[in-house]
Design an enzyme around this catalytic site. Structure first.
Site, PDB file in Angstrom:
ATOM      1  N   HIS A  93       0.859  -1.192   0.000  1.00 49.15           N
ATOM      2  CA  HIS A  93       0.000   0.000   0.000  1.00 49.15           C
ATOM      3  C   HIS A  93       0.889   1.235   0.000  1.00 49.15           C
ATOM      4  CE1 HIS A  93      -2.939   2.975   0.905  1.00 49.15           C
ATOM      5  NE2 HIS A  93      -2.578   3.133   2.155  1.00 49.15           N
ATOM      6  N   HIS A  95       0.788   5.843  -0.956  1.00 51.19           N
ATOM      7  CA  HIS A  95       0.031   7.034  -1.357  1.00 51.19           C
ATOM      8  C   HIS A  95       0.771   7.690  -2.517  1.00 51.19           C
ATOM      9  CE1 HIS A  95      -2.692   7.735   2.346  1.00 51.19           C
ATOM     10  NE2 HIS A  95      -2.240   6.511   2.403  1.00 51.19           N
ATOM     11  N   ASP A 118       0.886  -4.805 -20.394  1.00 56.28           N
ATOM     12  CA  ASP A 118       1.928  -5.782 -20.066  1.00 56.28           C
ATOM     13  C   ASP A 118       1.751  -6.334 -18.654  1.00 56.28           C
ATOM     14  OD1 ASP A 118       3.344  -5.877 -22.455  1.00 56.28           O
ATOM     15  OD2 ASP A 118       4.663  -4.210 -21.925  1.00 56.28           O
ATOM     16  N   HIS A 167      -8.627   7.416  -1.292  1.00 60.93           N
ATOM     17  CA  HIS A 167      -7.548   6.965  -0.426  1.00 60.93           C
ATOM     18  C   HIS A 167      -6.265   6.770  -1.253  1.00 60.93           C
ATOM     19  CE1 HIS A 167      -6.414   4.205   3.205  1.00 60.93           C
ATOM     20  NE2 HIS A 167      -5.363   4.765   2.670  1.00 60.93           N
ATOM     21  N   TYR A 225       7.639 -13.463 -23.863  1.00 55.72           N
ATOM     22  CA  TYR A 225       8.280 -12.190 -23.543  1.00 55.72           C
ATOM     23  C   TYR A 225       9.152 -12.353 -22.293  1.00 55.72           C
ATOM     24  CZ  TYR A 225       8.673  -7.281 -22.191  1.00 55.72           C
ATOM     25  OH  TYR A 225       9.144  -6.043 -21.831  1.00 55.72           O
TER      26      TYR A 225
END
Lengths: 227, 227, 227, 227
Positions: A93, A95, A118, A167, A225
Site C-alpha cells: 500500500h 500514497h 503488459d 484513499h 516475452y
C-alpha cells in the site's frame, strides 16, 4: 521467518527508493502460506531507522506472533486480501502521487496502452465509497472487503492492483517484491494516462486484441516475452 | 539556545533537501516559550554557507537578542503567529511549487483524500488579498495578521498551514521539524489535488466521516495510527 | 563484434540513466553493415545485472548467431527498420513517459519550436492502429512494417523517430548512441509540446522557415551549428 | 581574462546542474566592459568534456580574439544585447522545459505572485515572430534585435529575461552568475504560472502594489530584503 522478514524489509525499503512513499506513507507485507503467518511493516517507524528485525509477524486473524512493535495500521486490509485470494504472496500500500490522484478523482485508471497491458488485463478499478458505518467500525477490515467486492472472482494476478476511493493504491503479487513491482507499474501508467487524456480527451482505450496480445505474451500459457 | 539554534538550522537545511526551497526562498523558526525567544534563519544567507551559529535570536517584539546577522525579512510574520497561538513551537515559509501555484490561483487546497486528512482537518485555506495600505505599511506583520484572521479561532494544529494569496505557503507545528513535516505534506497534497481535479473536474471532496476517521485515528484522543 | 557489443551495451545502459526506461522496458541495437549482423539487448535481463557479453548477435533474418540469451522480443521490429533503411546504424525502443502519452493519445508530436526542429524535420508521426490480424500474427514484425509504412520514402535521419499507436516511441540514428540521443530529444519535445498546448490550445506550429533554418543549420549541406 | 573565463565556465556548468540544459542546449557569456571583450561557451562542445580554457573570447563585433574553438552559434544574439544595454554583465540562453513551453505557446509569462515579483517587474515578455527574411539572413543577430525591440527602453535589470517566440528563454544580469540565477528563477515561475492557470483559468495577475512592494524591497533604493 528470517528470510521472509528480510524480503518484507527489502520491499518496504524499495518504496521510498522508487519515489512511491514519503515519510511512513506506505507498507509492504508477505505471507508464509504453509505456516499461515504474515510479515508486515511495523506501525509508524521511520524508514531511515527500520531494520529487518523490526518487521512484525501476525497470523491471518491479526494476532501478533512475533516482533517488538505493533503491526501497520493497515494490517487488517492486507489480511483480508490474503484470506480471500490464495494466489497472493505479497501486498503493498502506498500514497504514490499519480495513483492517489486517480483515487481522489474516483475513476478507474483506464487501459490506454501496452505499458499498462503488459501487467494489468483491463482497467485498474476504483472501489466504491465506503459507507459511514463501514468507516466508523472496522475501517481497515472494510477497506479490504471493498477491494475484494470490487475484484470479485477475477484473477487477482490479472488485476494486480486497485485504487481505493479517496484513499490510494493497493497492489499485490506472487511475493513482496512482485507487489512492489506492480506498485511502480501502476504509478507509471497512472501518470501516462493522466497526460495522455490531457493531450487528447477523446482518445480511445487500447484495442482489445492488442491488450490481449501484450498481456498474454508475458503471462499467458505460451508466454515468450522476457524468456 | 544552542540546542534550539541547531534545531532551527536543521529545519532550514531540510527545506532544500526536500525540494521545497530554491536559493534562499524559505525560512524556518522555532520558539523557546519559557524565555519568550524565537530563533530564525538570517536574511539572505545562502543555504550552502549557513552554520547553526548564524541563526538569529529575537524576542517576540522582533528585537534582535543574539546573532551576527539580520533576521529573515519574514520575521514579523512568524512572530505574529507565535504571539497569537501559544500551541505553536515552529513556523516554516517556502515558495514550494505546487502550494504556491494554489496561492497564485487564489484558491484553498481542497481536502480530496486521506493523505490530506491524515494531517489537515479540512481544506487548507487561502487568505484574502491584502489591501494596498496593508502592503505598504508593515507588510510582513500584516501578512501574519491576515493568516490569523483567516484561521480565526480554529485549532492551528488541526490546520497546520495556509497559503497566502499571490504569495505562498506558511506551515507550523509543535516544533520546527514538525513545521517542516507539514510543509512537505502540503506540497504533496497540493500536487495531488491539482492532478486529481485535472483528471476529473467534477470530483467530490472527501466524505466528512472518512476525513474525521483519518484525522482522528492519528490526532484524536483515541489515536492508534503510528503508535 | 566486441566493439559493437560494447556500444550496444552502453546505449542500453544510457536508457535508465536518462530516465527513459523503468525495469526492462526498453532496448537498443546496432548493426554491422559489412557483415549484416545486428547486436541487440537480450530479452528480460534486468539492467542492473547486464554485461556487454550478454548482448545477442542476430542476422538480418533474426537467426541467433552469438550470445547466451534470446534476443529482445522486439528484435523483429528493429530488423524491419534495418532492412528497409540502409542509413540506419542504431535503433532504440522505450516506454518513456511523455512520448508514450502521445502514442496513447494517438497523435503526432507537433513541431512547435526550435528544440524540436534542431533534430526532427516536421512532426513526429504516430502510426495507424494495427489490425487484429497484424497483432495476432507476427506482431513485432508488423510493428516494424507499420513504422516503415508511416515513414514511407522520407529520409529516416530527417525524422529520427516515431510513436507507435497505443504503444510507445522508436528512435534511430547513425549508430546506437545517436539513437539514444534522439530518444532523449523526443521525450523532451514530447513533454514541452504537452505543456505548451496546455498553456495555449490555440498555438500555431513552428513557422516553416524557422524550422528549415534550425534543421538545416545543423544537418544541411552548409551546417554551421556545433562545428 | 583568466578570471572571466573561469566565471563563464562555471556559469555554463551550472546550467545542466540546475536542470536547465540537456546535451549542449544552452550557453552563458560575460563581458569585460573595460576591454570590450566577451567570453562565451564554444560551439557544440559537450558539457562533460569542457574546461575553462575552452571558453572563447570575441570582441563586440564578433571577431574571435582568443580560444581554440568557434564561439557558440548564438554569439551574435549575446553581442546584440551587450551592445545595446551597458548595464549587462552576463547573458544566458537555454531551452529549459517550462520557459520554452511558454515560448512555444507564444505568450508572455504572466506575473502571478511574489516569487515572480521578487525578480521580474511585470510579465516576462514573449517576442514577436521573426519574418522569413529575418530568419534567412543573420538569424542570430536578428534574434538579438527582436529582443531589444521587445524590451525597448525599459531597464533590462528590471526585466532580466524574455522568451523568444517558438524558441526559448534568454536571461541576463550584472554578471554571468546573475544571468544563471535569473534563468533558474524564470524556469521556476514559468512552471508555477502553468500550474496556477491550470488550477484556475480565471485567476488575476498579481496586485500592482504587491508587485511593487516585492520588487522594490529587494531592488529599490531602500531595499531591505536579504541585507
Amino acid at each position: 521467518m528470517q528470510k521472509l522478514k528480510q524480503q518484507v524489509f527489502d520491499a518496504n525499503m524499495d518504496l521510498p527508493r522508487n519515489g512511491l512513499v514519503t515519510f511512513t506513507w506506505g507498507n509492504a507485507s508477505a505471507i508464509d502460506r504453509e505456516r499461515g503467518l504474515v510479515v508486515i511493516k511495523p506501525s509508524g517507524i521511520a524508514y531511515g531507522n527500520m531494520k529487518s528485525d523490526d518487521m512484525v509477524v501476525v497470523d491471518l486473524q491479526g494476532n501478533r506472533v512475533e516482533g517488538p512493535w505493533c503491526p501497520s495500521s493497515d494490517t487488517a486490509t492486507h489480511l483480508a486480501l490474503y484470506r480471500r485470494y490464495p494466489q497472493l504472496g505479497g501486498v503493498v500500500h502506498t500514497h504514490s502521487t499519480y495513483a492517489t490522484a486517480w483515487a481522489q478523482a474516483g475513476l478507474a485508471i483506464p487501459a490506454l496502452g501496452t505499458t499498462h497491458a503488459d501487467y494489468f488485463f483491463g482497467d485498474i478499478p476504483c472501489t466504491r465509497a465506503l459507507s459511514e458505518e463501514e468507516v466508523q467500525e472496522e475501517y481497515e477490515l472494510n477497506t479490504g472487503k471493498v477491494i475484494v467486492e470490487t475484484l470479485g472472482t477475477s484473477d487477482p494476478l490479472h488485476t494486480p492492483g486497485i485504487v481505493v476511493y479517496q484513499h490510494g493504491p493497493f497492489t499485490w503479487g506472487k511475493d513482496a517484491a512482485d507487489a512492489v513491482h506492480h506498485a511502480v507499474v501502476m504509478e507509471a501508467v497512472a501518470r501516462m494516462a493522466w497526460i495522455a487524456r490531457s493531450i487528447n480527451p477523446a482518445l480511445k482505450p487500447i484495442d482489445t486484441y492488442l491488450m490481449n496480445k501484450h498481456f498474454m505474451r508475458k503471462h499467458g500459457p505460451n508466454a515468450y516475452y522476457g524468456q
